[in-house]
Write a protein that holds these residues in place. Sequence first.
Motif, PDB file in Angstrom:
ATOM      1  N   ALA A 138      -7.312   5.222   1.627  1.00 30.29           N
ATOM      2  CA  ALA A 138      -7.852   3.885   1.318  1.00 30.29           C
ATOM      3  C   ALA A 138      -7.382   2.812   2.034  1.00 30.29           C
ATOM      4  O   ALA A 138      -8.146   1.893   2.371  1.00 30.29           O
ATOM      5  CB  ALA A 138      -7.840   3.658  -0.323  1.00 30.29           C
ATOM      6  N   VAL A 139      -5.954   2.653   2.089  1.00 30.73           N
ATOM      7  CA  VAL A 139      -5.727   1.454   2.991  1.00 30.73           C
ATOM      8  C   VAL A 139      -5.956   1.736   4.564  1.00 30.73           C
ATOM      9  O   VAL A 139      -6.421   0.515   4.979  1.00 30.73           O
ATOM     10  CB  VAL A 139      -3.919   1.637   2.944  1.00 30.73           C
ATOM     11  CG1 VAL A 139      -3.295   0.467   3.843  1.00 30.73           C
ATOM     12  CG2 VAL A 139      -3.565   1.114   1.377  1.00 30.73           C
ATOM     13  N   LEU A 181      -5.590  -0.048  -9.990  1.00 29.44           N
ATOM     14  CA  LEU A 181      -5.006   0.635  -8.625  1.00 29.44           C
ATOM     15  C   LEU A 181      -5.980   0.253  -7.554  1.00 29.44           C
ATOM     16  O   LEU A 181      -5.198  -0.003  -6.430  1.00 29.44           O
ATOM     17  CB  LEU A 181      -5.459   2.029  -8.976  1.00 29.44           C
ATOM     18  CG  LEU A 181      -4.940   2.926  -7.667  1.00 29.44           C
ATOM     19  CD1 LEU A 181      -3.642   2.866  -7.232  1.00 29.44           C
ATOM     20  CD2 LEU A 181      -5.279   4.421  -7.672  1.00 29.44           C
ATOM     21  N   SER A 182      -7.179  -0.193  -7.560  1.00 28.07           N
ATOM     22  CA  SER A 182      -7.894  -0.629  -6.527  1.00 28.07           C
ATOM     23  C   SER A 182      -7.311  -1.815  -6.099  1.00 28.07           C
ATOM     24  O   SER A 182      -7.160  -2.363  -4.753  1.00 28.07           O
ATOM     25  CB  SER A 182      -9.603  -0.810  -7.006  1.00 28.07           C
ATOM     26  OG  SER A 182     -10.173  -1.437  -5.811  1.00 28.07           O
ATOM     27  N   GLY A 213      -3.949  -4.973  -2.177  1.00 25.04           N
ATOM     28  CA  GLY A 213      -2.944  -5.717  -1.767  1.00 25.04           C
ATOM     29  C   GLY A 213      -2.068  -5.038  -0.791  1.00 25.04           C
ATOM     30  O   GLY A 213      -1.485  -5.847   0.095  1.00 25.04           O
ATOM     31  N   GLU A 214      -1.749  -3.906  -0.814  1.00 26.78           N
ATOM     32  CA  GLU A 214      -1.163  -3.175   0.091  1.00 26.78           C
ATOM     33  C   GLU A 214      -1.713  -3.181   1.639  1.00 26.78           C
ATOM     34  O   GLU A 214      -0.821  -3.593   2.454  1.00 26.78           O
ATOM     35  CB  GLU A 214      -1.033  -1.583  -0.060  1.00 26.78           C
ATOM     36  CG  GLU A 214      -0.105  -0.895   0.601  1.00 26.78           C
ATOM     37  CD  GLU A 214       1.429  -1.067   0.604  1.00 26.78           C
ATOM     38  OE1 GLU A 214       2.235  -0.909   1.455  1.00 26.78           O
ATOM     39  OE2 GLU A 214       1.720  -1.530  -0.599  1.00 26.78           O
ATOM     40  N   LEU A 218      -2.789  -8.374  -5.993  1.00 20.99           N
ATOM     41  CA  LEU A 218      -3.444  -8.379  -4.721  1.00 20.99           C
ATOM     42  C   LEU A 218      -2.331  -8.998  -3.773  1.00 20.99           C
ATOM     43  O   LEU A 218      -2.391  -9.082  -2.536  1.00 20.99           O
ATOM     44  CB  LEU A 218      -4.527  -9.483  -4.656  1.00 20.99           C
ATOM     45  CG  LEU A 218      -5.820  -8.719  -5.509  1.00 20.99           C
ATOM     46  CD1 LEU A 218      -6.757  -9.865  -5.741  1.00 20.99           C
ATOM     47  CD2 LEU A 218      -6.596  -7.844  -4.544  1.00 20.99           C
ATOM     48  N   GLY A 219      -1.125  -9.642  -4.540  1.00 17.16           N
ATOM     49  CA  GLY A 219      -0.197 -10.139  -3.649  1.00 17.16           C
ATOM     50  C   GLY A 219      -0.576 -11.338  -2.973  1.00 17.16           C
ATOM     51  O   GLY A 219      -0.286 -11.557  -1.600  1.00 17.16           O
ATOM     52  N   THR A 220      -1.421 -12.316  -3.480  1.00 22.62           N
ATOM     53  CA  THR A 220      -1.898 -13.196  -2.928  1.00 22.62           C
ATOM     54  C   THR A 220      -1.962 -14.631  -3.889  1.00 22.62           C
ATOM     55  O   THR A 220      -1.776 -14.279  -5.223  1.00 22.62           O
ATOM     56  CB  THR A 220      -3.387 -13.197  -2.480  1.00 22.62           C
ATOM     57  OG1 THR A 220      -3.848 -14.382  -1.760  1.00 22.62           O
ATOM     58  CG2 THR A 220      -4.298 -13.075  -3.623  1.00 22.62           C
TER      59      THR A 220
END
Length: 331
Positions: A36-37, A61-62, A67-68, A129-131
């Motif tokens: 997926a990434v 998870l999505s 985020g990854e 999401l890491g944002t």
Amino acid sequence: MEFQELGTSGVRVSRITFGSWAAGGWLWGGTEQNDAVGAIHASYDLGVTSIDTAPVYGMGLSEQIVGEALKTLPRDKVQILTKFGLRWDLAQGEFAMKTKDNNGHGLHVYKYAGRDGIIKECEDSLRRLGTDYIDLYQQHWPDTTTPIDETMEAVARLIEQGKVRAAGVSNYSVAQLQEAEKTLHLVSNQVPYSMVRRDIEADVVPYCLENNKAILVYSPLQLGLLTGKIKPGQEFGEGDLRNGHRLFTPEAVTRTNALLNKIRPLAETKNATLGQLVLRWTLAQPGIAVALVGARNPEQAVQNARAMNFQLTFEEIDFINKQLAALQPAA
């Protein structure tokens, strides 16, 4: 790639947008995170700068996968479209469905868009999401238990705080759009639409055209049906939402495949797949700004992005429409 601004928000999205529902595995029979990434990165390399996700896709998870992928992409060149209002961790609001998570554990999902719930969901999404901001924040489904103005006021607060750039909705009727507009300017409505599911043309499309709202369509390939790869009587794994779907009965698949066989020669003249032709037709329809297309691996992502490598003439679109008109009475 082609790009379009969502209303006058300044948020400019790629007309093919990466849909990460399948990447989260939920209702799609699981997922492989590395694939997926890689799919997101492959899409970006071909100009797909926008990614649509939601907390409920894989129960977080999505968004974590997105985020990854974001860690190695330039944040200011990627548009993150996520959602709020479907809760599996809180029994509040309007009951939506009984389902299972990716591990087979039973869950109840509720439509809930109360003020405090939205604020919490936004913080959770930003963390996964890491944002520190979301480009387009969309109410996933209408919630009949919460006044629309309460929902929209909460999103307006998030915009004021800089956590959200623009507001949209998903699965809204014209009446609900009109009610929401009394409180907050919406730039988009995300709705289902495909060659074999065109009901929004009656009311949602005219309203959005008249009021400068972008229509983001999901399931433009009708859950894979319009790729031509589904066979009558094909079986799907447990937890796959195509099981029992009216468009996946043997009779419906046979009808759709007959239509696809009529337009297949046109795809071949474009050196395109059926799926790519279907996406190009979708984006040629009035009011349709964006097609959200899922991919579970880089190969699928590349195929989706390449739908933008050719154009359809007016005559070619008319030819497809005539084939569709012959299909409609039986569908």
